[in-house]
Design a protein around this motif. Structure first.
Motif, PDB file in Angstrom:
ATOM      1  N   ASP A  27       0.817  -1.220   0.000  1.00 52.58           N
ATOM      2  CA  ASP A  27       0.000   0.000   0.000  1.00 52.58           C
ATOM      3  C   ASP A  27       0.846   1.264   0.000  1.00 52.58           C
ATOM      4  N   ASP A  28       1.987   1.252   0.722  1.00 56.34           N
ATOM      5  CA  ASP A  28       2.804   2.467   0.778  1.00 56.34           C
ATOM      6  C   ASP A  28       3.501   2.749  -0.552  1.00 56.34           C
ATOM      7  N   VAL A  29       3.725   1.724  -1.360  1.00 56.18           N
ATOM      8  CA  VAL A  29       4.291   1.919  -2.696  1.00 56.18           C
ATOM      9  C   VAL A  29       3.263   2.577  -3.607  1.00 56.18           C
ATOM     10  N   VAL A  30       2.031   2.100  -3.525  1.00 52.05           N
ATOM     11  CA  VAL A  30       0.955   2.700  -4.315  1.00 52.05           C
ATOM     12  C   VAL A  30       0.756   4.153  -3.895  1.00 52.05           C
ATOM     13  N   ALA A  31       0.735   4.412  -2.604  1.00 46.68           N
ATOM     14  CA  ALA A  31       0.537   5.776  -2.102  1.00 46.68           C
ATOM     15  C   ALA A  31       1.673   6.701  -2.549  1.00 46.68           C
ATOM     16  N   ALA A  32       2.919   6.246  -2.458  1.00 47.76           N
ATOM     17  CA  ALA A  32       4.070   7.057  -2.872  1.00 47.76           C
ATOM     18  C   ALA A  32       4.014   7.343  -4.366  1.00 47.76           C
ATOM     19  N   SER A  33       3.691   6.336  -5.150  1.00 42.65           N
ATOM     20  CA  SER A  33       3.592   6.519  -6.604  1.00 42.65           C
ATOM     21  C   SER A  33       2.495   7.502  -6.951  1.00 42.65           C
ATOM     22  N   HIS A  34       1.367   7.360  -6.295  1.00 47.41           N
ATOM     23  CA  HIS A  34       0.233   8.247  -6.538  1.00 47.41           C
ATOM     24  C   HIS A  34       0.585   9.679  -6.146  1.00 47.41           C
ATOM     25  N   GLU A  35       1.251   9.833  -5.014  1.00 42.42           N
ATOM     26  CA  GLU A  35       1.653  11.162  -4.529  1.00 42.42           C
ATOM     27  C   GLU A  35       2.571  11.870  -5.532  1.00 42.42           C
ATOM     28  N   CYS A  36       3.337  11.094  -6.285  1.00 42.29           N
ATOM     29  CA  CYS A  36       4.291  11.659  -7.246  1.00 42.29           C
ATOM     30  C   CYS A  36       3.737  11.688  -8.671  1.00 42.29           C
ATOM     31  N   GLY A  37       2.431  11.487  -8.827  1.00 41.69           N
ATOM     32  CA  GLY A  37       1.802  11.687 -10.127  1.00 41.69           C
ATOM     33  C   GLY A  37       1.714  10.482 -11.034  1.00 41.69           C
ATOM     34  N   THR A  38       2.104   9.297 -10.564  1.00 37.33           N
ATOM     35  CA  THR A  38       2.031   8.097 -11.400  1.00 37.33           C
ATOM     36  C   THR A  38       0.627   7.512 -11.340  1.00 37.33           C
ATOM     37  N   ARG A  39       0.090   7.180 -12.520  1.00 38.03           N
ATOM     38  CA  ARG A  39      -1.239   6.575 -12.621  1.00 38.03           C
ATOM     39  C   ARG A  39      -1.203   5.443 -13.653  1.00 38.03           C
ATOM     40  N   ASN A  40      -2.181   4.566 -13.566  1.00 37.90           N
ATOM     41  CA  ASN A  40      -2.435   3.545 -14.595  1.00 37.90           C
ATOM     42  C   ASN A  40      -1.195   2.741 -14.963  1.00 37.90           C
ATOM     43  N   PHE A  41      -0.533   2.187 -13.967  1.00 32.30           N
ATOM     44  CA  PHE A  41       0.686   1.413 -14.199  1.00 32.30           C
ATOM     45  C   PHE A  41       0.320  -0.009 -14.612  1.00 32.30           C
ATOM     46  N   THR A  42       0.873  -0.453 -15.722  1.00 33.92           N
ATOM     47  CA  THR A  42       0.591  -1.787 -16.257  1.00 33.92           C
ATOM     48  C   THR A  42       1.904  -2.438 -16.676  1.00 33.92           C
ATOM     49  N   GLU A  55       1.252   6.401 -16.662  1.00 34.93           N
ATOM     50  CA  GLU A  55       0.936   7.786 -17.017  1.00 34.93           C
ATOM     51  C   GLU A  55       1.369   8.686 -15.870  1.00 34.93           C
ATOM     52  N   TYR A  56       1.892   9.838 -16.234  1.00 28.45           N
ATOM     53  CA  TYR A  56       2.314  10.839 -15.252  1.00 28.45           C
ATOM     54  C   TYR A  56       1.396  12.046 -15.395  1.00 28.45           C
ATOM     55  N   VAL A  57       0.789  12.469 -14.291  1.00 27.29           N
ATOM     56  CA  VAL A  57      -0.195  13.547 -14.349  1.00 27.29           C
ATOM     57  C   VAL A  57       0.241  14.818 -13.615  1.00 27.29           C
ATOM     58  N   GLY A  58       1.501  14.906 -13.230  1.00 24.39           N
ATOM     59  CA  GLY A  58       1.985  16.083 -12.518  1.00 24.39           C
ATOM     60  C   GLY A  58       2.481  17.165 -13.453  1.00 24.39           C
ATOM     61  N   ASP A  59       3.207  18.113 -12.876  1.00 20.54           N
ATOM     62  CA  ASP A  59       3.714  19.267 -13.628  1.00 20.54           C
ATOM     63  C   ASP A  59       5.222  19.242 -13.852  1.00 20.54           C
TER      64      ASP A  59
END
Length: 105
Positions: A27-42, A55-59
């Motif tokens: 769970d903490d890996v998912v949370a860290a990835s999400h916090e840094c803008g990573t989405r839809n990892f396959t 996909e990266y959704v940050g700036d």
């Protein structure tokens, strides 16, 4: 949004273990990835080769990826999964692929 593709290679005999650790992703890996803008990892595989898409959704991709790589959860994850990987074509453990084509149908 930025699309990221990579190729990695799993060590012979390690594919089942690699799949299992991802089936039980922390769970903490998912949370860290999400916090840094990573989405839809396959991850897809052909033999020992792994193709990942995310996909990266940050700036600021470079800054977020540097910050992500320094997070304790990501360091532990990379240590656990990295032991299962080997260089691709005598290069880095992961080759980042340039995007050749994209079309939103």
């Amino acid at each position: 949004m930025k699309r990221i593709g990579t190729i990695t290679k799993v060590k012979p005999g390690m594919l089942d273990a690699y799949k299992k650790i991802h089936d039980e992703i922390w769970d903490d890996v998912v949370a860290a990835s999400h916090e840094c803008g990573t989405r839809n990892f396959t991850i897809f595989n052909v033999g020992d080769y792994l193709f990942s898409y995310s996909e990266y959704v940050g700036d600021d991709y470079e800054t977020d990826m540097k910050r992500k790589s320094e997070m304790p959860a990501i360091k532990r994850w990379k240590e656990a999964t990295g032991a299962m990987l080997m260089p691709v074509n005598d290069e880095a453990a992961a080759l980042v692929l340039p995007e050749l084509f994209h079309c939103d149908f």
